[in-house]
Design an enzyme around this catalytic site. Structure first.
Site, PDB file in Angstrom:
ATOM      1  N   GLN A 179      -7.918  -1.204  11.422  1.00  0.00           N
ATOM      2  CA  GLN A 179      -7.538  -2.616  11.310  1.00  0.00           C
ATOM      3  C   GLN A 179      -6.022  -2.749  11.197  1.00  0.00           C
ATOM      4  O   GLN A 179      -5.433  -3.674  11.770  1.00  0.00           O
ATOM      5  CB  GLN A 179      -8.216  -3.286  10.113  1.00  0.00           C
ATOM      6  CG  GLN A 179      -7.769  -4.738   9.920  1.00  0.00           C
ATOM      7  CD  GLN A 179      -8.758  -5.605   9.191  1.00  0.00           C
ATOM      8  OE1 GLN A 179      -9.905  -5.659   9.561  1.00  0.00           O
ATOM      9  NE2 GLN A 179      -8.305  -6.295   8.142  1.00  0.00           N
ATOM     10  N   GLU A 180      -5.391  -1.843  10.462  1.00  0.00           N
ATOM     11  CA  GLU A 180      -3.925  -1.877  10.361  1.00  0.00           C
ATOM     12  C   GLU A 180      -3.299  -1.705  11.740  1.00  0.00           C
ATOM     13  O   GLU A 180      -2.371  -2.429  12.114  1.00  0.00           O
ATOM     14  CB  GLU A 180      -3.439  -0.775   9.428  1.00  0.00           C
ATOM     15  CG  GLU A 180      -1.924  -0.699   9.340  1.00  0.00           C
ATOM     16  CD  GLU A 180      -1.419   0.380   8.374  1.00  0.00           C
ATOM     17  OE1 GLU A 180      -0.187   0.536   8.261  1.00  0.00           O
ATOM     18  OE2 GLU A 180      -2.252   1.048   7.732  1.00  0.00           O
ATOM     19  N   ILE A 195       0.847  -1.191   0.000  1.00  0.00           N
ATOM     20  CA  ILE A 195       0.000   0.000   0.000  1.00  0.00           C
ATOM     21  C   ILE A 195       0.884   1.241   0.000  1.00  0.00           C
ATOM     22  O   ILE A 195       1.799   1.368   0.818  1.00  0.00           O
ATOM     23  CB  ILE A 195      -0.995  -0.006   1.174  1.00  0.00           C
ATOM     24  CG1 ILE A 195      -1.996   1.136   1.026  1.00  0.00           C
ATOM     25  CG2 ILE A 195      -0.301  -0.001   2.520  1.00  0.00           C
ATOM     26  CD1 ILE A 195      -3.310   0.875   1.712  1.00  0.00           C
TER      27      ILE A 195
END
Length: 381
Positions: free
Chosen positions: A243-244, A125
Site C-alpha cells: 500500500q505504501e 513510521i
C-alpha cells in the site's frame, strides 16, 4: 483518454479536496517551505474536513470509506501542489495509521485513532536506520525485556514527519537470534522519557516535509505499546509495504502530470525564433512522448489502485507500479526542466522544485533496485 476508475462520488470528493487545498494550503506553501515542515494547523484543518480518517472506523472519528480510490484522489490533489504534501499525508493516513487499525488492540485504537483522525496526533513510521537502508531485516534498534516492561535503545533516520510526529510506529529487534523473524512493532509516543529527535535533515528536495533522526535511550514501555504480536513485525511490514508503494506510485504520476501540463502551457507561451517553442519539431515530438508516457503509466497505476481496492493487488504489482512511475516521473520532469531553459534551473519556478522533489521517489519505500529484485523473484529467479 478518459480515466475509468472513478465515479461521481470520487469526482465530488476531488472537488472538495481541491477547494480545501486552495483555501487552506496554497496560500501557505511558501511558509511551509521556510519552516521546513507542515504546521499543526495543516493537520488540524485536514482532520476537521475528514481527509485524515479515510481508513479509520467511524467509532473512532473516521469515515472508513473502504475504498482506496478516495485515498488516491486525496494524494493526487496534494501532489498537484507539491510532492512533500503528498508524502507527509500518505505516511500518516495510508501507511502508519492502518497498522493501528489492522493490528491494534481496542485500547490502542481508543487511545490513538481519534487524534489521528482529527490531526491532533500526527504519526510517522520508524523503519530505516543509519547504515540499514532498504535492508529492514538488519535492524539494530533493540527492545530488551526488563520485568514487566521493554527497554528500547537505538536510532532511526530519514523519518518523514519525524520532527513533528506525536506517535511513531517503530520497528525494533526483540529476538536477535531469530533474524528477520525477531522484529516487533511498538507505538512510541514523543512524550516517552528517552525519546528524542535530532535536527530536521537538510534534504535536496521536499523541504516542506520535516524529515528527522530519532533516538531512543532506555525508552521504557509496557506490553500495551506492542502493535500486533511479538516477533511478527517484519511480516506485518511486508504485508503493508504494497500500500505504501502504491501510494507513492499514485503521487509520482500525479506530480509529474501536473508539472507537464504547466510545461505544455509554457511551451505555448514562450517564443523563440518567432514561434512558440512547442512548435519546434523536436519539442513537439518530445512533448508527444512525455504525454504518452504519463498516460500509459497512469493507466497501469489506475489498474493497480482498482486491484488494491478489491484486495487483488499483489506485492509484485505494487513493486512494478512504484518502480515504473518513479522512473517516468523523473524522466518527464528532467525534460520539463530542459524545456524551460535557464528558468527551469531557478528555484522560483515550480518545475525546478518539482525536479528536485521527485528524485527521492526512486530511493524511498524500497529502492528501485529492490523493486526489480522483487519482480525478478516473482519470475522464479
Amino acid at each position: 483518454m478518459k480515466r475509468m476508475i472513478f465515479d461521481e462520488d470520487h469526482d465530488a470528493f476531488r472537488d472538495s479536496c481541491a477547494a480545501f487545498l486552495a483555501k487552506h494550503v496554497t496560500p501557505n506553501l511558501e511558509t511551509y517551505l521556510e519552516q521546513k515542515a507542515l504546521p499543526r494547523e495543516f493537520w488540524l484543518a485536514a482532520g476537521a474536513e475528514g481527509y485524515l480518517g479515510l481508513e479509520i472506523p467511524e467509532e473512532f472519528g473516521g469515515s472508513e470509506a473502504g475504498d482506496f480510490r478516495f485515498n488516491a484522489v486525496w494524494a493526487e490533489e496534494l501532489s498537484k501542489l507539491n510532492a512533500a504534501l503528498a508524502s507527509c499525508a500518505a505516511i500518516h493516513s495510508d501507511i502508519a495509521v492502518p497498522y493501528i487499525i489492522d493490528l491494534g488492540t481496542q485500547e490502542q485504537k481508543e487511545r490513538w485513532l481519534p487524534g489521528c483522525a482529527t490531526g491532533e496526533i500526527v504519526t510517522a513510521i520508524g523503519m530505516t536506520e543509519p547504515g540499514g537502508g532498504s535492508d529492514l531485516a538488519a535492524l539494530k534498534t533493540t527492545a530488551v525485556r526488563d520485568g514487566d516492561a521493554w527497554v528500547i535503545n537505538g536510532s532511526k533516520t530519514f523519518i518523514t514527519n519525524g520532527f513533528s510526529a506525536d506517535l511513531v510506529l517503530t520497528a525494533v529487534r526483540t529476538s536477535p537470534e531469530k533474524g528477520a523473524k525477531g522484529i516487533t512493532l511498538f507505538g512510541l509516543e514523543a512524550t516517552d522519557p528517552g525519546f528524542s529527535r535530532g535536527r530536521k535533515l537538510d534534504k535536496v528536495g521536499q523541504a516542506e516535509a520535516d524529515t528527522a533522526e530519532l533516538f531512543f535511550e532506555d525508552v521504557r514501555v509496557g506490553d500495551d505499546r506492542i502493535i500486533g504480536e511479538v516477533d511478527r513485525g517484519f511480516i506485518y511490514m511486508m504485508e503493508r509495504l504494497p500500500q505504501e508503494r502504491l501510494s507513492c506510485a499514485v503521487s509520482n504520476v500525479a506530480h509529474a502530470k501536473q508539472i507537464l501540463a504547466e510545461t505544455i502551457q509554457y511551451a505555448h507561451d514562450r517564443q523563440a525564433f518567432k514561434q512558440s517553442i512547442g512548435s519546434l519539431q523536436h519539442n513537439k515530438f518530445l512533448l508527444a512522448e512525455l504525454v504518452t508516457k504519463i498516460e500509459v503509466a497512469e493507466a497501469y497505476v489506475d489498474q493497480a489502485v482498482l486491484a488494491h481496492t478489491s484486495g487483488e493487488a499483489t506485492a509484485t504489482d505494487a513493486a512494478k507500479a512504484k518502480w515504473w512511475s518513479s522512473e517516468i516521473q523523473n524522466d518527464v520532469l528532467d525534460h520539463c526542466v530542459q524545456l524551460h531553459g535557464g528558468y527551469g534551473f531557478m528555484n522560483e519556478y515550480r518545475v525546478a522544485r518539482a525536479w528536485r522533489d521527485a528524485r527521492v521517489s526512486k530511493i524511498w519505500a524500497g529502492s528501485n533496485e529492490i523493486m526489480k529484485e522483487l519482480i525478478g523473484r516473482d519470475l522464479g529467479f
